[in-house]
Write an enzyme that holds these catalytic residues in place. Structure first.
Site, mmCIF file in Angstrom:
data_model
loop_
_atom_site.group_PDB
_atom_site.id
_atom_site.type_symbol
_atom_site.label_atom_id
_atom_site.label_comp_id
_atom_site.label_asym_id
_atom_site.label_seq_id
_atom_site.Cartn_x
_atom_site.Cartn_y
_atom_site.Cartn_z
ATOM 1 N N GLY A 9 8.033 4.381 8.966
ATOM 2 C CA GLY A 9 6.848 3.857 8.685
ATOM 3 C C GLY A 9 6.607 2.732 9.776
ATOM 4 O O GLY A 9 5.899 1.728 9.123
ATOM 5 N N ASP A 35 7.423 7.267 12.966
ATOM 6 C CA ASP A 35 6.381 7.210 12.176
ATOM 7 C C ASP A 35 5.880 8.822 12.310
ATOM 8 O O ASP A 35 6.212 9.343 13.156
ATOM 9 C CB ASP A 35 5.167 6.049 12.452
ATOM 10 C CG ASP A 35 4.495 5.809 11.369
ATOM 11 O OD1 ASP A 35 3.865 6.761 10.570
ATOM 12 O OD2 ASP A 35 4.394 4.742 11.080
ATOM 13 N N TYR A 143 0.429 4.888 -7.663
ATOM 14 C CA TYR A 143 1.380 4.172 -6.629
ATOM 15 C C TYR A 143 2.164 3.388 -7.575
ATOM 16 O O TYR A 143 3.518 3.218 -7.136
ATOM 17 C CB TYR A 143 0.131 3.151 -5.901
ATOM 18 C CG TYR A 143 1.029 2.323 -4.965
ATOM 19 C CD1 TYR A 143 1.871 2.558 -3.779
ATOM 20 C CD2 TYR A 143 0.728 0.831 -5.274
ATOM 21 C CE1 TYR A 143 2.178 1.618 -3.001
ATOM 22 C CE2 TYR A 143 1.245 -0.239 -4.285
ATOM 23 C CZ TYR A 143 2.030 0.110 -3.226
ATOM 24 O OH TYR A 143 2.608 -0.549 -2.447
#
Ligand code: AKB
Length: 319
Positions: A9, A35, A143
């Protein structure tokens, strides 16, 4: 032996700045950035870059087998607002991706892994002021639910498999080098760009929404400090509270107006208001302070000066 670092990421808001710091310490060749797609930031030309989709186990195996990382930073995740729009994908990316990366760390004998949690693990029933390290965790966003499950997973993998995983609960992160993507706290970055470009900003949270925030420099330092801390200092294997600075949009506006007196703000709260309302206003990070010496350096005044100065320089270069 030199460390081999893998950042997963790497093109995101934290990843970009973390890679820059790690390259300075370990040398570009020892920092593998990865990524799902490569950004055109020249930073990523200083070292190896791998396309890595954390939902693709074959790709994960190839990257781990090729680079044999000793330290992994697993930052790939879907943030609060985006995940709320697509809860199934949010769960899949944040959970399945994490399971696969943790398993690869065990299989390929990774020495240490950093995994970020968030203030989103807290919910409406959590004490909102100076939220303690151990408290009620009843998040009501997908989340937050994935971050809470991830924290339990970190602790479980450490206890069961000895995985040396370290984690902090990021507040909203504010930096000038990269843009956030899909979070509820993004306004606190966007406002600086709009203040400089347009002299006005329409905020999607109401004026009184106080949230825990942190300058990116502090966040990257916290990330590096916890990952580098001696194992004996890391007593919490779920995730540590860390605090930076708390403010609401009115207070941020007033601070920006000290430098741009004509800057104006209007308010049009949207779906993100509900998410923000479920999160704490300030965080008690005394446990991180006692156990591995954490201390933030940026207050609101310093943060605003730093953001405006650096964004103005960036604007001047672009012209
Ligand atoms: C978000 O707003 O989703 C993130 C976070 C607080 O984790 N910045």
């Amino acid at each position: 032996m030199a460390e081999k670092i893998l950042v997963i990421g790497a093109c995101g808001q934290v990843g970009t700045e973390l890679v820059e710091n790690l390259q300075k310490v370990h040398g570009g060749a020892n920092v593998v950035a990865s990524d799902i797609r490569k950004s055109d930031n020249p930073l990523f030309d200083n070292g190896p870059f791998e396309i890595l989709d954390v939902l693709d186990n074959k790709q994960i195996a190839t990257v781990f087998a090729t680079h044999k990382p000793t330290i992994v930073y697993h930052l790939a995740a879907m943030l609060s607002a985006t995940a709320e729009a697509n809860p199934k994908l949010g769960w899949q990316l944040n959970m399945d991706g994490t399971f696969s990366i943790f398993d690869a760390c065990i299989e390929y004998d990774v020495k240490r892994i950093f995994w970020p949690s968030s203030i989103a693990v807290f919910g409406p029933t959590t004490p909102a002021i100076m939220t303690p390290q151990s408290t009620i965790l009843e998040p009501n966003t997908i989340y937050g639910i994935t971050k809470l499950a991830g924290e339990r997973y970190c602790e479980y993998y450490h206890a069961r498999y000895g995985l040396d995983v370290r984690s902090i609960r990021y507040p909203g992160l504010i930096g000038w080098k990269s843009l956030p993507g899909g979070g509820t706290t993004d306004y606190a970055v966007d406002i600086f760009h709009k203040a400089l470009h347009q002299g006005k900003y329409e905020c999607y949270l109401n004026n009184e929404t106080t949230l825990p925030m942190m300058h990116m420099e502090d966040a990257v330092r916290a990330t590096l400090e916890i990952t580098d801390a001696p194992t004996t200092q890391i007593k919490i294997r779920s995730s540590y509270n860390i605090a930076g600075v708390s403010f609401n949009p009115d207070q941020l506006t007033a601070e920006i107006q000290k430098h741009i007196p004509d800057f104006s703000i209007t308010y049009a709260p949207d779906h993100r208001q509900k998410i923000a309302d479920s999160w704490p206003q300030s965080i008690n990070d005394s446990v991180a302070n006692q156990q591995w010496g954490w201390n933030a350096k940026y207050n609101l005044e310093k943060l605003v000066v730093n953001m405006l100065d650096n964004l103005k320089l960036t604007l001047a270069v672009e012209k």
